[in-house]
Scaffold this motif. Structure first.
Motif, PDB file in Angstrom:
ATOM      1  N   THR A 177       0.838  -1.201   0.000  1.00 43.09           N
ATOM      2  CA  THR A 177       0.000   0.000   0.000  1.00 43.09           C
ATOM      3  C   THR A 177       0.873   1.252   0.000  1.00 43.09           C
ATOM      4  O   THR A 177       0.571   2.228  -0.687  1.00 43.09           O
ATOM      5  CB  THR A 177      -0.952  -0.002   1.207  1.00 43.09           C
ATOM      6  OG1 THR A 177      -1.822  -1.146   1.121  1.00 43.09           O
ATOM      7  CG2 THR A 177      -1.808   1.260   1.233  1.00 43.09           C
ATOM      8  N   LEU A 178       1.971   1.226   0.754  1.00 45.80           N
ATOM      9  CA  LEU A 178       2.905   2.346   0.733  1.00 45.80           C
ATOM     10  C   LEU A 178       3.479   2.531  -0.661  1.00 45.80           C
ATOM     11  O   LEU A 178       3.595   3.667  -1.148  1.00 45.80           O
ATOM     12  CB  LEU A 178       4.028   2.109   1.744  1.00 45.80           C
ATOM     13  CG  LEU A 178       5.210   3.091   1.705  1.00 45.80           C
ATOM     14  CD1 LEU A 178       4.750   4.532   1.869  1.00 45.80           C
ATOM     15  CD2 LEU A 178       6.235   2.721   2.789  1.00 45.80           C
ATOM     16  N   GLN A 179       3.841   1.450  -1.350  1.00 46.60           N
ATOM     17  CA  GLN A 179       4.362   1.566  -2.707  1.00 46.60           C
ATOM     18  C   GLN A 179       3.322   2.163  -3.658  1.00 46.60           C
ATOM     19  O   GLN A 179       3.665   2.957  -4.538  1.00 46.60           O
ATOM     20  CB  GLN A 179       4.815   0.192  -3.211  1.00 46.60           C
ATOM     21  CG  GLN A 179       6.093  -0.308  -2.555  1.00 46.60           C
ATOM     22  CD  GLN A 179       6.462  -1.702  -3.010  1.00 46.60           C
ATOM     23  OE1 GLN A 179       5.605  -2.584  -3.153  1.00 46.60           O
ATOM     24  NE2 GLN A 179       7.746  -1.919  -3.252  1.00 46.60           N
ATOM     25  N   THR A 180       2.069   1.798  -3.465  1.00 43.78           N
ATOM     26  CA  THR A 180       1.001   2.393  -4.281  1.00 43.78           C
ATOM     27  C   THR A 180       0.951   3.903  -4.058  1.00 43.78           C
ATOM     28  O   THR A 180       0.850   4.686  -5.012  1.00 43.78           O
ATOM     29  CB  THR A 180      -0.353   1.747  -3.931  1.00 43.78           C
ATOM     30  OG1 THR A 180      -0.336   0.367  -4.327  1.00 43.78           O
ATOM     31  CG2 THR A 180      -1.500   2.450  -4.648  1.00 43.78           C
ATOM     32  N   ILE A 181       1.047   4.328  -2.798  1.00 49.39           N
ATOM     33  CA  ILE A 181       1.054   5.758  -2.494  1.00 49.39           C
ATOM     34  C   ILE A 181       2.291   6.418  -3.097  1.00 49.39           C
ATOM     35  O   ILE A 181       2.208   7.518  -3.670  1.00 49.39           O
ATOM     36  CB  ILE A 181       1.001   5.991  -0.975  1.00 49.39           C
ATOM     37  CG1 ILE A 181      -0.330   5.490  -0.397  1.00 49.39           C
ATOM     38  CG2 ILE A 181       1.174   7.484  -0.646  1.00 49.39           C
ATOM     39  CD1 ILE A 181      -0.413   5.545   1.110  1.00 49.39           C
ATOM     40  N   SER A 231      11.743  -0.261  -2.984  1.00 45.40           N
ATOM     41  CA  SER A 231      11.450  -1.681  -2.802  1.00 45.40           C
ATOM     42  C   SER A 231      11.120  -1.947  -1.333  1.00 45.40           C
ATOM     43  O   SER A 231      11.322  -1.087  -0.462  1.00 45.40           O
ATOM     44  CB  SER A 231      12.661  -2.523  -3.209  1.00 45.40           C
ATOM     45  OG  SER A 231      13.735  -2.297  -2.303  1.00 45.40           O
ATOM     46  N   ILE A 232      10.627  -3.143  -1.048  1.00 42.51           N
ATOM     47  CA  ILE A 232      10.335  -3.498   0.343  1.00 42.51           C
ATOM     48  C   ILE A 232      11.597  -3.420   1.184  1.00 42.51           C
ATOM     49  O   ILE A 232      11.580  -2.883   2.302  1.00 42.51           O
ATOM     50  CB  ILE A 232       9.692  -4.893   0.414  1.00 42.51           C
ATOM     51  CG1 ILE A 232       8.251  -4.831  -0.120  1.00 42.51           C
ATOM     52  CG2 ILE A 232       9.707  -5.442   1.849  1.00 42.51           C
ATOM     53  CD1 ILE A 232       7.519  -6.154  -0.136  1.00 42.51           C
ATOM     54  N   ARG A 233      12.703  -3.932   0.680  1.00 36.40           N
ATOM     55  CA  ARG A 233      13.960  -3.877   1.426  1.00 36.40           C
ATOM     56  C   ARG A 233      14.398  -2.433   1.653  1.00 36.40           C
ATOM     57  O   ARG A 233      14.888  -2.078   2.739  1.00 36.40           O
ATOM     58  CB  ARG A 233      15.049  -4.652   0.695  1.00 36.40           C
ATOM     59  CG  ARG A 233      16.364  -4.772   1.490  1.00 36.40           C
ATOM     60  CD  ARG A 233      16.126  -5.422   2.859  1.00 36.40           C
ATOM     61  NE  ARG A 233      17.310  -5.411   3.705  1.00 36.40           N
ATOM     62  CZ  ARG A 233      18.221  -6.383   3.757  1.00 36.40           C
ATOM     63  NH1 ARG A 233      18.070  -7.445   2.987  1.00 36.40           N
ATOM     64  NH2 ARG A 233      19.244  -6.302   4.568  1.00 36.40           N
ATOM     65  N   GLU A 234      14.232  -1.570   0.666  1.00 35.57           N
ATOM     66  CA  GLU A 234      14.601  -0.163   0.832  1.00 35.57           C
ATOM     67  C   GLU A 234      13.723   0.522   1.870  1.00 35.57           C
ATOM     68  O   GLU A 234      14.206   1.365   2.630  1.00 35.57           O
ATOM     69  CB  GLU A 234      14.509   0.553  -0.517  1.00 35.57           C
ATOM     70  CG  GLU A 234      15.631   0.155  -1.478  1.00 35.57           C
ATOM     71  CD  GLU A 234      15.417   0.657  -2.885  1.00 35.57           C
ATOM     72  OE1 GLU A 234      16.419   0.751  -3.633  1.00 35.57           O
ATOM     73  OE2 GLU A 234      14.255   0.941  -3.263  1.00 35.57           O
ATOM     74  N   VAL A 282      15.073   1.583   9.530  1.00 31.58           N
ATOM     75  CA  VAL A 282      16.240   1.331  10.379  1.00 31.58           C
ATOM     76  C   VAL A 282      17.073   2.599  10.518  1.00 31.58           C
ATOM     77  O   VAL A 282      17.506   2.967  11.616  1.00 31.58           O
ATOM     78  CB  VAL A 282      17.092   0.183   9.798  1.00 31.58           C
ATOM     79  CG1 VAL A 282      18.419   0.065  10.558  1.00 31.58           C
ATOM     80  CG2 VAL A 282      16.330  -1.137   9.879  1.00 31.58           C
ATOM     81  N   GLN A 283      17.300   3.316   9.404  1.00 30.83           N
ATOM     82  CA  GLN A 283      18.060   4.566   9.426  1.00 30.83           C
ATOM     83  C   GLN A 283      17.399   5.605  10.331  1.00 30.83           C
ATOM     84  O   GLN A 283      18.085   6.377  11.011  1.00 30.83           O
ATOM     85  CB  GLN A 283      18.200   5.121   8.008  1.00 30.83           C
ATOM     86  CG  GLN A 283      19.087   4.292   7.103  1.00 30.83           C
ATOM     87  CD  GLN A 283      18.988   4.721   5.650  1.00 30.83           C
ATOM     88  OE1 GLN A 283      18.332   5.719   5.315  1.00 30.83           O
ATOM     89  NE2 GLN A 283      19.632   3.975   4.765  1.00 30.83           N
ATOM     90  N   GLY A 332      15.781  -5.220   8.891  1.00 34.75           N
ATOM     91  CA  GLY A 332      16.136  -5.334   7.483  1.00 34.75           C
ATOM     92  C   GLY A 332      16.160  -6.782   7.040  1.00 34.75           C
ATOM     93  O   GLY A 332      16.819  -7.616   7.659  1.00 34.75           O
ATOM     94  N   GLY A 333      15.442  -7.092   5.976  1.00 31.94           N
ATOM     95  CA  GLY A 333      15.383  -8.457   5.481  1.00 31.94           C
ATOM     96  C   GLY A 333      14.411  -9.350   6.224  1.00 31.94           C
ATOM     97  O   GLY A 333      14.318 -10.549   5.935  1.00 31.94           O
TER      98      GLY A 333
END
Length: 213
Positions: free
Chosen positions: A46-50, A66-69, A75-76, A85-86
């Motif tokens: 859903t975040l990627q859609t936004i 991406s999901i990993r990004e 984390v940052q 992460g992962g």
């Protein structure tokens, strides 16, 4: 260019007063990019859609993460530990707010609803959001923990429905009509949300290009 479907909410049935997302977006869902996130990735999708809406309507030089990004950003920001992460840990509306603010310098309004049968209290706020901003909305809950995109509001007398774009679809890209017929894109009456679940809504406070003066 992405081969994902665009504006999957278009051609839904309309009755009463309807207010929709303003501008184009891509439909991200489970496995849409070959990455298997079934069972936990709905918030990321859903975040990627936004983010795809942001790219097309606000900041063209920022790619959809991406999901990993997305995990690395959290984390940052020290919202999550390095072990995030992962992982296959889900994210909700608050994390979506953090990532949007980081990537686009856009604040988000968070609306908390204590339980599903109180969703009627936020309809005016959602109508105002789609009229004045036009950006997609993220919705998540605790019992009903599956995240979803909200692309519109329908008000018909004393009844109201939300236009849900569900990221849980798994399969090759189909037509809008297929997604509508199978219920992946649908009007969902407020009474069909779980009364026992709280809900959080994330409303990006950025105007679509067509609404900017």
């Amino acid at each position: 260019m992405s081969d994902l479907l665009i504006n999957v909410h278009e051609s839904v049935d309309i009755s009463g007063d309807c207010y929709f997302v303003n501008g184009n977006y891509e439909y991200y869902h489970y496995l849409c990019d070959g990455f298997d996130d079934r069972g936990w990735g709905c918030g990321y999708r859903t975040l990627q859609t936004i983010c795809s809406w942001m790219k097309r309507n606000y900041q063209e030089d920022q790619k959809v993460p991406s999901i990993r990004e997305i995990q690395e950003i959290l984390v940052q920001l020290e919202d999550k530990p390095k072990s995030f992460g992962g992982s296959r840990q889900w994210i909700g509306s608050f994390e979506v707010c953090l990532v949007i603010d980081k990537l686009y310098d856009v604040p988000c309004k968070i609306i908390h609803v204590n339980k599903g049968d109180e969703l009627q209290s936020v309809i005016d706020s959602l109508v105002s959001h789609f009229v004045h901003f036009g950006s997609p909305v993220m919705m998540g809950g605790d019992v009903d923990c599956s995240s979803k995109g909200i692309m519109g509001v329908n008000v018909c007398g004393s009844d109201a429905s939300l236009l849900v774009v569900d990221p849980h679809y798994v399969g090759k890209e189909q037509t809008r009509e297929f997604l509508h017929n199978k219920g992946w894109v649908k009007w969902q009456s407020l009474k069909d949300f779980l009364s026992s679940s709280f809900y959080n809504l994330c409303l990006p406070q950025v105007r679509a290009k067509s609404l900017q003066k």
